[in-house]
Design an enzyme around this catalytic site. Structure first.
Site, PDB file in Angstrom:
ATOM      1  N   SER A  20     -17.484  97.468  27.188  1.00 49.55           N
ATOM      2  CA  SER A  20     -18.399  97.709  28.299  1.00 49.55           C
ATOM      3  C   SER A  20     -19.238  98.943  27.978  1.00 49.55           C
ATOM      4  O   SER A  20     -18.696 100.021  27.732  1.00 49.55           O
ATOM      5  CB  SER A  20     -17.616  97.920  29.597  1.00 49.55           C
ATOM      6  N   LYS A  67     -20.692  93.779  26.963  1.00 47.88           N
ATOM      7  CA  LYS A  67     -21.118  93.874  28.357  1.00 47.88           C
ATOM      8  C   LYS A  67     -21.998  95.101  28.521  1.00 47.88           C
ATOM      9  O   LYS A  67     -21.619  96.192  28.093  1.00 47.88           O
ATOM     10  CB  LYS A  67     -19.917  93.971  29.302  1.00 47.88           C
ATOM     11  N   LYS A  85     -24.382  97.354  31.398  1.00 51.75           N
ATOM     12  CA  LYS A  85     -24.661  97.605  32.805  1.00 51.75           C
ATOM     13  C   LYS A  85     -26.159  97.442  33.072  1.00 51.75           C
ATOM     14  O   LYS A  85     -26.996  97.809  32.238  1.00 51.75           O
ATOM     15  CB  LYS A  85     -24.228  99.025  33.188  1.00 51.75           C
ATOM     16  N   ASP A 100     -23.422  93.449  33.899  1.00 54.81           N
ATOM     17  CA  ASP A 100     -22.656  93.871  35.074  1.00 54.81           C
ATOM     18  C   ASP A 100     -23.568  94.687  35.974  1.00 54.81           C
ATOM     19  O   ASP A 100     -24.092  95.725  35.575  1.00 54.81           O
ATOM     20  CB  ASP A 100     -21.453  94.707  34.629  1.00 54.81           C
ATOM     21  N   GLU A 125     -22.019  89.686  36.195  1.00 57.70           N
ATOM     22  CA  GLU A 125     -20.879  90.205  36.946  1.00 57.70           C
ATOM     23  C   GLU A 125     -21.344  90.947  38.198  1.00 57.70           C
ATOM     24  O   GLU A 125     -22.184  91.844  38.131  1.00 57.70           O
ATOM     25  CB  GLU A 125     -20.051  91.144  36.055  1.00 57.70           C
ATOM     26  N   ASP A 130     -16.160  90.546  40.832  1.00 58.99           N
ATOM     27  CA  ASP A 130     -15.332  91.703  40.489  1.00 58.99           C
ATOM     28  C   ASP A 130     -14.933  92.391  41.784  1.00 58.99           C
ATOM     29  O   ASP A 130     -13.884  92.109  42.368  1.00 58.99           O
ATOM     30  CB  ASP A 130     -16.126  92.627  39.556  1.00 58.99           C
ATOM     31  N   LYS A 139      -8.678  93.098  38.122  1.00 64.29           N
ATOM     32  CA  LYS A 139      -8.227  94.447  37.826  1.00 64.29           C
ATOM     33  C   LYS A 139      -7.020  94.748  38.702  1.00 64.29           C
ATOM     34  O   LYS A 139      -7.094  94.638  39.935  1.00 64.29           O
ATOM     35  CB  LYS A 139      -9.340  95.466  38.094  1.00 64.29           C
ATOM     36  N   GLY A 148     -11.432  96.602  33.236  1.00 66.02           N
ATOM     37  CA  GLY A 148     -10.983  97.971  33.007  1.00 66.02           C
ATOM     38  C   GLY A 148     -11.571  98.930  34.021  1.00 66.02           C
ATOM     39  O   GLY A 148     -12.579  98.650  34.662  1.00 66.02           O
TER      40      GLY A 148
END
Length: 368
Positions: free
Chosen positions: A136, A162, A164, A189, A214, A239, A263, A291
Site C-alpha cells: 500500500s 495499491k 491512495k 483506495d 477500495e 473496507d 481487518k 493492514g
C-alpha cells in the site's frame, strides 16, 4: 483457561516515512499493546491499532485505553474460558469500540494457541503457512517519488500495488501509472473520499483495468455503494463499511461490493473476522487481509487471519522494515518475493524484542 493478569502499554514508534491518505498523515505511530497472562504462566500479546485522531474510525488511543482499563479487563479478568471465541460474547454487552475489543481478544487467542502448542494460524483455521502480499503506497509529493516506491515494491516481488487516491489526485494519477506499468496488478483506495456526485469520475477508472476500487464512498453509505457498484465494471471493495458480521450480511444483501477487506482491528477481533469469512465465503465474496500500519504484534495477527480458506487476494501486509527501522518482534516479519512465510512456533510465532519493547513503551498499567 483463566487470565490472571493484564498489562496495558502505550507505545510510540517512529515510522521510516510519513504515510499519507485522504484522512491525513502519520509519522509517529502511537498505539497500545495488551499482555494477557494465564494461570499456567503463558503470556499472549495483542495490539490496539486505533490512531491518536479519530479519522479512520471513531476510536482513538485514549478511548481504547479507557475501554480496556475500565470495562474490558474487569469483564475478562479471572474468567474461566473454554475457548477464545467466548470473548466476543462476553464483550458484546458493550457497544462498538471494536479496536479496543480486538486488542484484548487477540492477546487471549495468542495465549490459547501457546497453551495448545500450535501456531495461531492453525488454531484459527488457517490452511496455509504462507501469504502472498501486495503493498500500500500513500499519496506522494511527486510522481517520481511514487514511481520510485512502485519500482521498489515490484523489485521486492509485491503481488499487487495499491495506491491512495483523493479528489484532485485520482484519474490522472491512475492514468500515468497505467501508462508506465500497463500490466501491473493495480488497485486504488479512496478511504471514503468520494460521494455519488463523483459517479462520472469514478466511472472513468473502469478504463484502467483495476483489481478493485477500495471504499470509494462513506463508511455508512452501503445503499450508495450498491448504487455505485451497479454503474461500475470494476469491483468495489468494502473496507471501513464492514465493521461486523451484521454489516457484512447487509452489504451482501444489497450487493454493495464484490470484495471485502477484513481487518481484525476494525471488526473487533479474530472471532468476528472468522464469522465474516464464513458468511462471505457462502456468497462468493472475495476477501483479503488489510493492514493498519501495525507494529510486529498486530502484523503477526493480521498475517494469521489471511491464511483462512477464502482469503484469496494478496494481503495488505508489508514486512516490518517497510515501515520501521526496528520492530517489536524477533524475527521481524519479512517479505520474500512477495510472500510472508509464517513461523511454526506456537502462538503468533514471534518473540518480543525486549530491548525495543521497553524503549518504545511510554506508559504501562498492571491489572490483576
Amino acid at each position: 483457561m483463566k487470565i490472571e493478569k493484564f498489562v496495558l502499554r502505550k507505545m510510540k514508534m517512529r515510522m521510516k516515512h510519513p504515510f499519507t491518505t485522504s484522512f491525513g498523515t502519520v509519522q509517529d505511530k502511537v498505539f497500545i499493546i495488551v499482555e494477557a497472562y494465564d494461570d499456567q504462566g503463558f503470556c499472549g500479546y495483542g495490539e490496539g491499532d486505533a490512531f491518536e485522531i479519530p479519522w479512520y474510525t471513531e476510536e482513538t488511543v485514549e478511548s481504547c485505553w479507557h475501554m480496556l482499563r475500565d470495562f474490558y479487563i474487569p469483564r475478562l479478568l479471572h474468567v474461566d474460558f473454554q475457548h477464545p471465541s467466548e470473548v466476543r460474547e462476553l464483550l458484546s454487552v458493550y457497544r462498538r469500540n471494536p479496536m479496543a475489543k480486538a486488542a484484548i481478544e487477540t492477546a487471549i487467542w495468542d495465549v490459547y494457541a501457546k497453551r495448545m502448542n500450535k501456531p495461531l494460524y492453525q488454531v484459527i483455521g488457517g490452511i496455509r503457512n504462507e501469504v502472498e502480499v501486495g503493498v500500500s503506497i500513500g499519496l506522494q509529493p511527486t510522481s517520481e517519488q511514487l514511481y520510485e516506491k512502485i519500482e521498489q515494491a515490484l523489485q521486492n516481488g509485491a503481488k499487487r500495488i495499491k495506491v491512495k487516491i483523493k479528489p484532485g489526485n485520482d484519474v490522472e494519477l491512475v492514468k500515468t501509472i497505467r501508462a508506465r506499468y500497463p500490466d501491473v496488478p493495480l488497485m486504488v483506495d479512496a478511504n471514503s473520499a468520494y460521494t455519488l456526485e463523483d459517479l462520472p469520475l469514478l466511472k472513468e477508472l473502469d478504463s484502467y483495468n483495476l483489481l478493485m476500487i477500495e471504499q470509494p464512498l462513506g463508511a455508512d453509505d452501503l445503499i450508495e455503494h450498491a448504487t455505485l457498484q451497479k454503474e461500475l465494471k470494476t469491483p468495489i471493495c468494502l473496507d471501513e463499511s464492514i465493521c461486523s458480521l451484521k454489516d457484512a450480511k447487509t452489504a451482501i444483501a444489497l450487493d454493495a461490493g464484490r470484495i471485502f477487506n477484513i481487518k481484525i482491528a476494525r471488526v473487533g477481533g479474530i472471532e468476528e473476522a472468522r464469522l465474516i469469512h464464513e458468511e462471505a465465503s457462502k456468497e462468493g465474496i472475495k476477501m483479503w487481509g488489510g493492514g493498519m500500519l501495525e507494529a510486529g504484534i498486530g502484523r503477526a495477527h493480521s498475517v494469521a487471519i489471511a491464511t483462512l480458506t477464502d482469503f484469496t487476494l494478496p494481503a495488505d501486509t508489508s514486512g516490518s522494515r517497510h515501515y520501521f527501522e526496528e520492530d517489536l518482534i524477533i524475527p521481524e516479519v519479512v517479505v520474500e518475493k512477495g510472500v510472508i512465510h509464517l513461523p511454526e512456533k506456537a502462538g503468533i510465532g514471534y518473540d518480543v524484542n525486549l530491548d525495543a519493547y521497553e524503549r518504545f513503551t511510554t506508559e504501562y498499567l498492571i491489572c490483576k
